[in-house]
Motif scaffolding. Structure first.
Motif, PDB file in Angstrom:
ATOM      1  N   ILE A 190       5.684  -0.845   3.753  1.00 50.46           N
ATOM      2  CA  ILE A 190       4.479  -0.227   3.195  1.00 50.46           C
ATOM      3  C   ILE A 190       4.856   0.701   2.051  1.00 50.46           C
ATOM      4  O   ILE A 190       4.191   0.714   1.015  1.00 50.46           O
ATOM      5  N   HIS A 191       5.943   1.452   2.232  1.00 50.42           N
ATOM      6  CA  HIS A 191       6.361   2.394   1.200  1.00 50.42           C
ATOM      7  C   HIS A 191       6.754   1.670  -0.094  1.00 50.42           C
ATOM      8  O   HIS A 191       6.408   2.119  -1.183  1.00 50.42           O
ATOM      9  N   LEU A 192       7.444   0.547   0.002  1.00 52.21           N
ATOM     10  CA  LEU A 192       7.838  -0.212  -1.193  1.00 52.21           C
ATOM     11  C   LEU A 192       6.627  -0.789  -1.914  1.00 52.21           C
ATOM     12  O   LEU A 192       6.554  -0.763  -3.142  1.00 52.21           O
ATOM     13  N   ALA A 193       5.677  -1.302  -1.158  1.00 47.98           N
ATOM     14  CA  ALA A 193       4.450  -1.830  -1.764  1.00 47.98           C
ATOM     15  C   ALA A 193       3.669  -0.708  -2.444  1.00 47.98           C
ATOM     16  O   ALA A 193       3.131  -0.897  -3.547  1.00 47.98           O
ATOM     17  N   LEU A 203       2.048   2.322  -7.296  1.00 49.38           N
ATOM     18  CA  LEU A 203       2.138   3.551  -8.086  1.00 49.38           C
ATOM     19  C   LEU A 203       2.824   3.281  -9.418  1.00 49.38           C
ATOM     20  O   LEU A 203       2.406   3.810 -10.450  1.00 49.38           O
ATOM     21  N   GLY A 204       3.857   2.455  -9.405  1.00 47.66           N
ATOM     22  CA  GLY A 204       4.529   2.088 -10.657  1.00 47.66           C
ATOM     23  C   GLY A 204       3.571   1.425 -11.635  1.00 47.66           C
ATOM     24  O   GLY A 204       3.577   1.727 -12.835  1.00 47.66           O
ATOM     25  N   ALA A 205       2.725   0.531 -11.138  1.00 48.88           N
ATOM     26  CA  ALA A 205       1.738  -0.137 -11.988  1.00 48.88           C
ATOM     27  C   ALA A 205       0.717   0.868 -12.535  1.00 48.88           C
ATOM     28  O   ALA A 205       0.344   0.812 -13.716  1.00 48.88           O
ATOM     29  N   LEU A 206       0.276   1.789 -11.685  1.00 47.89           N
ATOM     30  CA  LEU A 206      -0.677   2.814 -12.139  1.00 47.89           C
ATOM     31  C   LEU A 206      -0.043   3.718 -13.195  1.00 47.89           C
ATOM     32  O   LEU A 206      -0.677   4.069 -14.203  1.00 47.89           O
ATOM     33  N   CYS A 207       1.213   4.094 -12.982  1.00 43.31           N
ATOM     34  CA  CYS A 207       1.907   4.965 -13.931  1.00 43.31           C
ATOM     35  C   CYS A 207       2.182   4.243 -15.244  1.00 43.31           C
ATOM     36  O   CYS A 207       2.065   4.842 -16.319  1.00 43.31           O
ATOM     37  N   THR A 264      -5.260   6.111  -3.575  1.00 45.31           N
ATOM     38  CA  THR A 264      -4.115   5.377  -3.047  1.00 45.31           C
ATOM     39  C   THR A 264      -3.017   6.326  -2.565  1.00 45.31           C
ATOM     40  O   THR A 264      -2.307   6.018  -1.607  1.00 45.31           O
ATOM     41  N   GLY A 265      -2.905   7.479  -3.189  1.00 47.54           N
ATOM     42  CA  GLY A 265      -1.926   8.469  -2.734  1.00 47.54           C
ATOM     43  C   GLY A 265      -2.259   9.010  -1.361  1.00 47.54           C
ATOM     44  O   GLY A 265      -1.381   9.141  -0.498  1.00 47.54           O
ATOM     45  N   ILE A 266      -3.513   9.313  -1.143  1.00 47.50           N
ATOM     46  CA  ILE A 266      -3.936   9.814   0.171  1.00 47.50           C
ATOM     47  C   ILE A 266      -3.806   8.711   1.222  1.00 47.50           C
ATOM     48  O   ILE A 266      -3.333   8.958   2.339  1.00 47.50           O
ATOM     49  N   ALA A 267      -4.180   7.489   0.862  1.00 45.91           N
ATOM     50  CA  ALA A 267      -4.033   6.367   1.791  1.00 45.91           C
ATOM     51  C   ALA A 267      -2.558   6.138   2.131  1.00 45.91           C
ATOM     52  O   ALA A 267      -2.215   5.863   3.286  1.00 45.91           O
ATOM     53  N   HIS A 268      -1.692   6.295   1.160  1.00 46.04           N
ATOM     54  CA  HIS A 268      -0.251   6.152   1.388  1.00 46.04           C
ATOM     55  C   HIS A 268       0.238   7.224   2.357  1.00 46.04           C
ATOM     56  O   HIS A 268       1.026   6.948   3.260  1.00 46.04           O
ATOM     57  N   ALA A 269      -0.231   8.447   2.180  1.00 49.61           N
ATOM     58  CA  ALA A 269       0.179   9.537   3.077  1.00 49.61           C
ATOM     59  C   ALA A 269      -0.225   9.238   4.508  1.00 49.61           C
ATOM     60  O   ALA A 269       0.551   9.466   5.447  1.00 49.61           O
ATOM     61  N   VAL A 270      -1.420   8.725   4.706  1.00 47.41           N
ATOM     62  CA  VAL A 270      -1.888   8.394   6.055  1.00 47.41           C
ATOM     63  C   VAL A 270      -1.075   7.234   6.627  1.00 47.41           C
ATOM     64  O   VAL A 270      -0.657   7.267   7.780  1.00 47.41           O
ATOM     65  N   ALA A 271      -0.816   6.217   5.810  1.00 51.25           N
ATOM     66  CA  ALA A 271      -0.081   5.042   6.288  1.00 51.25           C
ATOM     67  C   ALA A 271       1.357   5.372   6.663  1.00 51.25           C
ATOM     68  O   ALA A 271       1.874   4.873   7.665  1.00 51.25           O
ATOM     69  N   ILE A 272       1.987   6.225   5.878  1.00 50.70           N
ATOM     70  CA  ILE A 272       3.390   6.561   6.133  1.00 50.70           C
ATOM     71  C   ILE A 272       3.527   7.449   7.369  1.00 50.70           C
ATOM     72  O   ILE A 272       4.387   7.239   8.212  1.00 50.70           O
ATOM     73  N   SER A 273       2.678   8.466   7.471  1.00 46.42           N
ATOM     74  CA  SER A 273       2.825   9.421   8.574  1.00 46.42           C
ATOM     75  C   SER A 273       2.038   9.018   9.808  1.00 46.42           C
ATOM     76  O   SER A 273       2.367   9.429  10.912  1.00 46.42           O
ATOM     77  N   GLY A 274       0.974   8.272   9.589  1.00 49.35           N
ATOM     78  CA  GLY A 274       0.147   7.874  10.714  1.00 49.35           C
ATOM     79  C   GLY A 274      -0.678   9.011  11.286  1.00 49.35           C
ATOM     80  O   GLY A 274      -1.187   8.913  12.387  1.00 49.35           O
TER      81      GLY A 274
END
Length: 153
Positions: A2-5, A10-14, A38-48
């Protein structure tokens, strides 16, 4: 995985931010909104958990408030302030110094490169005597690259 995706997204957005800021000197609201969500969704997905969500939202909110104050004094552009805040949503609040340091270091390197290239090309790097303005530094590039470095770290 999930982190790599998420990093690829994020790379595409940047990359999009870099191209838009360099070409049009604009960082549109849709780009900032997608980056923040997507940043907030990433935080939730990584930490749960909800604590990462709150910490990321707090970081983005504080960054936006500070950015809008800087914008009010015309020290930075409004798009730059919003995009920095959107990238702040990718990191918990405790990593705010990492994001700020990364953006500042990349910004310094960008500044040196920008003025060097403009000097070699014989273009203006400051205000002219008749008030004509030189091209402004596309600082969204530094925000994008510094933010990507901070998140990848």
């Amino acid at each position: 995985m999930i982190h790599l995706a998420a990093l690829a997204l994020l790379g595409a957005l940047c990359l999009t931010a870099c191209v838009l800021d360099l070409r049009f000197r604009r960082l549109p609201n849709w780009l900032c909104a997608v980056t923040a969500v997507t940043g907030i969704a990433h935080a939730v997905a990584i930490s749960g958990g909800a604590t990462a969500w709150y910490s990321s939202l707090l970081h983005g909110t504080v960054a936006l408030i500070i950015g809008m104050v800087l914008f009010a004094f015309r020290w930075i552009g409004g798009g730059d302030a919003k995009f920095y805040a959107a990238l702040a949503c990718w990191l918990p609040f405790r990593q705010a110094p990492l994001l700020l340091t990364s953006v500042c270091l990349v910004g310094f390197l960008l500044l040196v490169a920008w003025f060097t290239v403009r000097r070699i090309q014989g273009k203006k790097i400051s205000m002219g005597r008749n008030g004509e303005e030189a091209a402004k530094l596309p600082f969204g590039i530094a925000i994008a690259l510094g933010g990507l470095l901070a998140v990848a770290n």
